[in-house]
Motif scaffolding. Sequence first.
Motif, PDB file in Angstrom:
ATOM      1  N   GLU A 231       0.831  -1.207   0.000  1.00 33.27           N
ATOM      2  CA  GLU A 231       0.000   0.000   0.000  1.00 33.27           C
ATOM      3  C   GLU A 231       0.865   1.257   0.000  1.00 33.27           C
ATOM      4  OE1 GLU A 231      -3.098   2.285   3.059  1.00 33.27           O
ATOM      5  OE2 GLU A 231      -2.207   0.353   3.598  1.00 33.27           O
ATOM      6  N   GLU A 232       1.894   1.254   0.819  1.00 32.96           N
ATOM      7  CA  GLU A 232       2.750   2.438   0.915  1.00 32.96           C
ATOM      8  C   GLU A 232       3.504   2.678  -0.394  1.00 32.96           C
ATOM      9  OE1 GLU A 232       6.087   4.380   3.952  1.00 32.96           O
ATOM     10  OE2 GLU A 232       5.100   2.480   4.461  1.00 32.96           O
ATOM     11  N   VAL A 233       3.976   1.613  -1.022  1.00 33.67           N
ATOM     12  CA  VAL A 233       4.640   1.776  -2.316  1.00 33.67           C
ATOM     13  C   VAL A 233       3.657   2.340  -3.344  1.00 33.67           C
ATOM     14  CG1 VAL A 233       5.730   0.563  -4.246  1.00 33.67           C
ATOM     15  CG2 VAL A 233       6.353  -0.034  -1.901  1.00 33.67           C
ATOM     16  N   ALA A 234       2.450   1.787  -3.384  1.00 32.85           N
ATOM     17  CA  ALA A 234       1.464   2.242  -4.362  1.00 32.85           C
ATOM     18  C   ALA A 234       1.148   3.725  -4.195  1.00 32.85           C
ATOM     19  CB  ALA A 234       0.191   1.406  -4.243  1.00 32.85           C
ATOM     20  N   ARG A 235       1.145   4.196  -2.952  1.00 33.64           N
ATOM     21  CA  ARG A 235       0.882   5.612  -2.700  1.00 33.64           C
ATOM     22  C   ARG A 235       2.059   6.493  -3.044  1.00 33.64           C
ATOM     23  NH1 ARG A 235      -0.763   4.388   2.650  1.00 33.64           N
ATOM     24  NH2 ARG A 235       1.063   5.600   3.290  1.00 33.64           N
ATOM     25  N   SER A 236       3.261   5.923  -3.048  1.00 37.54           N
ATOM     26  CA  SER A 236       4.481   6.730  -3.081  1.00 37.54           C
ATOM     27  C   SER A 236       5.132   6.834  -4.442  1.00 37.54           C
ATOM     28  CB  SER A 236       5.516   6.145  -2.088  1.00 37.54           C
ATOM     29  OG  SER A 236       4.989   6.110  -0.780  1.00 37.54           O
ATOM     30  N   ILE A 237       4.758   5.975  -5.384  1.00 41.88           N
ATOM     31  CA  ILE A 237       5.414   6.012  -6.688  1.00 41.88           C
ATOM     32  C   ILE A 237       4.410   6.422  -7.758  1.00 41.88           C
ATOM     33  CG2 ILE A 237       7.032   4.216  -5.930  1.00 41.88           C
ATOM     34  CD1 ILE A 237       5.618   2.254  -7.818  1.00 41.88           C
ATOM     35  N   VAL A 241       0.942  -0.077  -9.561  1.00 43.97           N
ATOM     36  CA  VAL A 241       1.474  -1.306  -8.967  1.00 43.97           C
ATOM     37  C   VAL A 241       0.609  -2.491  -9.383  1.00 43.97           C
ATOM     38  CG1 VAL A 241       1.786  -2.553  -6.776  1.00 43.97           C
ATOM     39  CG2 VAL A 241       2.613  -0.204  -7.018  1.00 43.97           C
ATOM     40  N   ALA A 242       1.263  -3.611  -9.678  1.00 44.45           N
ATOM     41  CA  ALA A 242       0.601  -4.897  -9.916  1.00 44.45           C
ATOM     42  C   ALA A 242       1.127  -5.895  -8.893  1.00 44.45           C
ATOM     43  CB  ALA A 242       0.882  -5.403 -11.330  1.00 44.45           C
ATOM     44  N   THR A 243       0.260  -6.767  -8.401  1.00 42.11           N
ATOM     45  CA  THR A 243       0.709  -7.803  -7.469  1.00 42.11           C
ATOM     46  C   THR A 243      -0.357  -8.884  -7.385  1.00 42.11           C
ATOM     47  OG1 THR A 243       1.793  -8.147  -5.324  1.00 42.11           O
ATOM     48  CG2 THR A 243      -0.277  -6.893  -5.307  1.00 42.11           C
ATOM     49  N   GLY A 244      -0.019  -9.993  -6.736  1.00 36.97           N
ATOM     50  CA  GLY A 244      -1.003 -11.028  -6.483  1.00 36.97           C
ATOM     51  C   GLY A 244      -0.608 -12.443  -6.850  1.00 36.97           C
ATOM     52  N   GLU A 245       0.499 -12.652  -7.549  1.00 35.01           N
ATOM     53  CA  GLU A 245       0.837 -14.014  -7.959  1.00 35.01           C
ATOM     54  C   GLU A 245       1.146 -14.908  -6.776  1.00 35.01           C
ATOM     55  OE1 GLU A 245       5.324 -14.455  -9.305  1.00 35.01           O
ATOM     56  OE2 GLU A 245       4.477 -12.607 -10.123  1.00 35.01           O
ATOM     57  N   ASN A 246       1.539 -14.313  -5.653  1.00 31.90           N
ATOM     58  CA  ASN A 246       1.832 -15.096  -4.450  1.00 31.90           C
ATOM     59  C   ASN A 246       0.824 -14.831  -3.340  1.00 31.90           C
ATOM     60  OD1 ASN A 246       4.304 -16.641  -5.103  1.00 31.90           O
ATOM     61  ND2 ASN A 246       5.104 -14.597  -5.531  1.00 31.90           N
ATOM     62  N   ASN A 247      -0.393 -14.514  -3.741  1.00 36.24           N
ATOM     63  CA  ASN A 247      -1.525 -14.462  -2.816  1.00 36.24           C
ATOM     64  C   ASN A 247      -2.517 -15.530  -3.245  1.00 36.24           C
ATOM     65  OD1 ASN A 247      -0.724 -11.176  -3.166  1.00 36.24           O
ATOM     66  ND2 ASN A 247      -0.752 -12.040  -1.106  1.00 36.24           N
ATOM     67  N   TYR A 248      -3.271 -16.053  -2.294  1.00 31.77           N
ATOM     68  CA  TYR A 248      -3.926 -17.335  -2.516  1.00 31.77           C
ATOM     69  C   TYR A 248      -5.443 -17.347  -2.376  1.00 31.77           C
ATOM     70  CZ  TYR A 248       0.850 -19.034  -2.275  1.00 31.77           C
ATOM     71  OH  TYR A 248       2.173 -19.237  -2.517  1.00 31.77           O
ATOM     72  N   THR A 249      -6.023 -16.382  -1.695  1.00 32.28           N
ATOM     73  CA  THR A 249      -7.459 -16.427  -1.449  1.00 32.28           C
ATOM     74  C   THR A 249      -8.094 -15.070  -1.696  1.00 32.28           C
ATOM     75  OG1 THR A 249      -7.345 -15.801   0.880  1.00 32.28           O
ATOM     76  CG2 THR A 249      -7.089 -18.155   0.367  1.00 32.28           C
ATOM     77  N   LYS A 260      -6.066  -0.273  -1.491  1.00 32.24           N
ATOM     78  CA  LYS A 260      -5.665   0.349  -2.760  1.00 32.24           C
ATOM     79  C   LYS A 260      -4.167   0.127  -3.010  1.00 32.24           C
ATOM     80  CE  LYS A 260      -9.257   3.912  -2.970  1.00 32.24           C
ATOM     81  NZ  LYS A 260     -10.132   3.335  -1.918  1.00 32.24           N
ATOM     82  N   ALA A 261      -3.745  -1.102  -2.749  1.00 30.58           N
ATOM     83  CA  ALA A 261      -2.329  -1.458  -2.836  1.00 30.58           C
ATOM     84  C   ALA A 261      -1.903  -1.831  -4.253  1.00 30.58           C
ATOM     85  CB  ALA A 261      -2.026  -2.625  -1.892  1.00 30.58           C
ATOM     86  N   ALA A 262      -2.849  -1.951  -5.191  1.00 29.73           N
ATOM     87  CA  ALA A 262      -2.503  -2.304  -6.572  1.00 29.73           C
ATOM     88  C   ALA A 262      -3.627  -1.886  -7.498  1.00 29.73           C
ATOM     89  CB  ALA A 262      -2.256  -3.808  -6.706  1.00 29.73           C
ATOM     90  N   ARG A 263      -3.245  -1.531  -8.727  1.00 33.92           N
ATOM     91  CA  ARG A 263      -4.224  -1.241  -9.775  1.00 33.92           C
ATOM     92  C   ARG A 263      -4.448  -2.454 -10.678  1.00 33.92           C
ATOM     93  NH1 ARG A 263      -7.657   1.708  -8.458  1.00 33.92           N
ATOM     94  NH2 ARG A 263      -8.369   1.525 -10.607  1.00 33.92           N
ATOM     95  N   TYR A 264      -3.528  -3.397 -10.629  1.00 37.85           N
ATOM     96  CA  TYR A 264      -3.654  -4.633 -11.393  1.00 37.85           C
ATOM     97  C   TYR A 264      -3.445  -5.801 -10.432  1.00 37.85           C
ATOM     98  CZ  TYR A 264      -2.849  -1.543 -15.411  1.00 37.85           C
ATOM     99  OH  TYR A 264      -2.927  -0.543 -16.341  1.00 37.85           O
ATOM    100  N   ALA A 286     -13.613  -6.493  -9.901  1.00 38.07           N
ATOM    101  CA  ALA A 286     -14.482  -5.728 -10.788  1.00 38.07           C
ATOM    102  C   ALA A 286     -15.344  -4.744 -10.010  1.00 38.07           C
ATOM    103  CB  ALA A 286     -15.358  -6.674 -11.603  1.00 38.07           C
ATOM    104  N   ALA A 287     -15.766  -5.133  -8.826  1.00 34.96           N
ATOM    105  CA  ALA A 287     -16.606  -4.257  -8.017  1.00 34.96           C
ATOM    106  C   ALA A 287     -15.865  -3.018  -7.540  1.00 34.96           C
ATOM    107  CB  ALA A 287     -17.155  -5.026  -6.814  1.00 34.96           C
ATOM    108  N   HIS A 288     -14.531  -3.043  -7.657  1.00 34.79           N
ATOM    109  CA  HIS A 288     -13.707  -1.914  -7.214  1.00 34.79           C
ATOM    110  C   HIS A 288     -12.939  -1.273  -8.358  1.00 34.79           C
ATOM    111  CE1 HIS A 288     -14.522  -4.125  -3.487  1.00 34.79           C
ATOM    112  NE2 HIS A 288     -14.362  -2.984  -2.879  1.00 34.79           N
ATOM    113  N   GLY A 289     -13.286  -1.643  -9.590  1.00 37.50           N
ATOM    114  CA  GLY A 289     -12.637  -1.026 -10.739  1.00 37.50           C
ATOM    115  C   GLY A 289     -11.180  -1.387 -10.899  1.00 37.50           C
ATOM    116  N   VAL A 290     -10.806  -2.595 -10.478  1.00 38.11           N
ATOM    117  CA  VAL A 290      -9.417  -3.052 -10.555  1.00 38.11           C
ATOM    118  C   VAL A 290      -9.313  -4.113 -11.640  1.00 38.11           C
ATOM    119  CG1 VAL A 290      -7.532  -4.178  -9.295  1.00 38.11           C
ATOM    120  CG2 VAL A 290      -9.019  -2.531  -8.115  1.00 38.11           C
ATOM    121  N   ALA A 291      -8.295  -4.003 -12.485  1.00 32.84           N
ATOM    122  CA  ALA A 291      -8.106  -4.948 -13.586  1.00 32.84           C
ATOM    123  C   ALA A 291      -7.443  -6.233 -13.099  1.00 32.84           C
ATOM    124  CB  ALA A 291      -7.253  -4.304 -14.677  1.00 32.84           C
ATOM    125  N   VAL A 292      -7.714  -7.325 -13.803  1.00 31.42           N
ATOM    126  CA  VAL A 292      -7.154  -8.636 -13.484  1.00 31.42           C
ATOM    127  C   VAL A 292      -6.346  -9.137 -14.669  1.00 31.42           C
ATOM    128  CG1 VAL A 292      -7.704 -11.060 -13.015  1.00 31.42           C
ATOM    129  CG2 VAL A 292      -8.940  -9.248 -11.828  1.00 31.42           C
TER     130      VAL A 292
END
Length: 359
Positions: A231-237, A241-249, A260-264, A286-292
Amino acid sequence: MKVTAIDSCVLTVPTPKPMALQYPQHKLVVAEIATDQGIRGLGYSLVFGGGGAEAVHAYLEARLKPALIGEDPIYVEYLWEKMFRVDMGMKKQGVAAYALSALDIGLWDITGKALGRPLYKVWGAMRHRIACYGSGGWAKYSLDDLVREAEKYAAFGCKYYKMKIHDPDPKVNRARVEAVKRAVGPGVRLMVDVNQRLDVLGNMRQAAELEHLDLVWYEEPVLADDFKACEEVARSINIPVATGENNYTRYEFRELIERKAARYLMPDVCRANGFSETLKIGHLAAAHGVAVSPHVVHEISLHIVGALANGFLVEFMDWAPPDLFAELPECKGGRFRIPDRPGHGMSLARGAIDKYRTS
């Protein structure tokens, strides 16, 4: 219809150069699900680099497989919940999630075949042609390797290319990205991947060196477990930011979205507890306007993007040998057409298990 047997194994598959410079092999944990009506489903999880594949296989065999024998495979949601609740002291992340994913993918393959429809149409089709980005650019590549690979994907018509930025010197990473940009020209936009290697300040310094390049995204900047830092990186640069390949649920992705830690978001169907959970993650986004934009395994991730209004790109990593799958979707003009075969449309090539099986 009932599940009568599940045959599973680990395949160890060599990679081509230049990827072999970084990862000489990948492993697939494969599960072939048989039914009393003769319909068979193929499920698999790609274990990148191979580490832990045998543990995934052991958990699938010992704990999840017994939960499916004798059940109706069309009851995919019920069976997903049943598997997710096996061993409540074992969170469905890491090894357990890879194992559940392989079986969930196989169950959906059976369902699509029983209905005579490809999965993206079962789920409610949005599109049948999916844009992709070329992916690689590993740290062990020479600059020549890097440029040649980017040009290879550009020759496929890809309008996007992703590369790693792993050097400890941000200026070295900048020079490599700039070299690729010069080589591919204005018709190809770039993404960069940190692969969890930096802290917040390190990412701020690195991103500042790259902001002039109009990057599509800046990927996995911090440890995947550290939502606050992401989240802090997304706010600061000034790069999305894209992330999620190592998240599971969906619960982990919910936190990323709420912060709001990632836009993708980049769920991996082989890690994020299969098609079932990945679809839930997609609809939540989709409910939050975030791309997958799903992580790797483009050949089956196509169905996810094909069924989501907020689906963006699949990741085209051209690594599989020609004798692994019977037929891979073909990239033309930077896009894949989703196969119209029932289920997910993938099958292993004749002899692939005999050739690559290691356990």
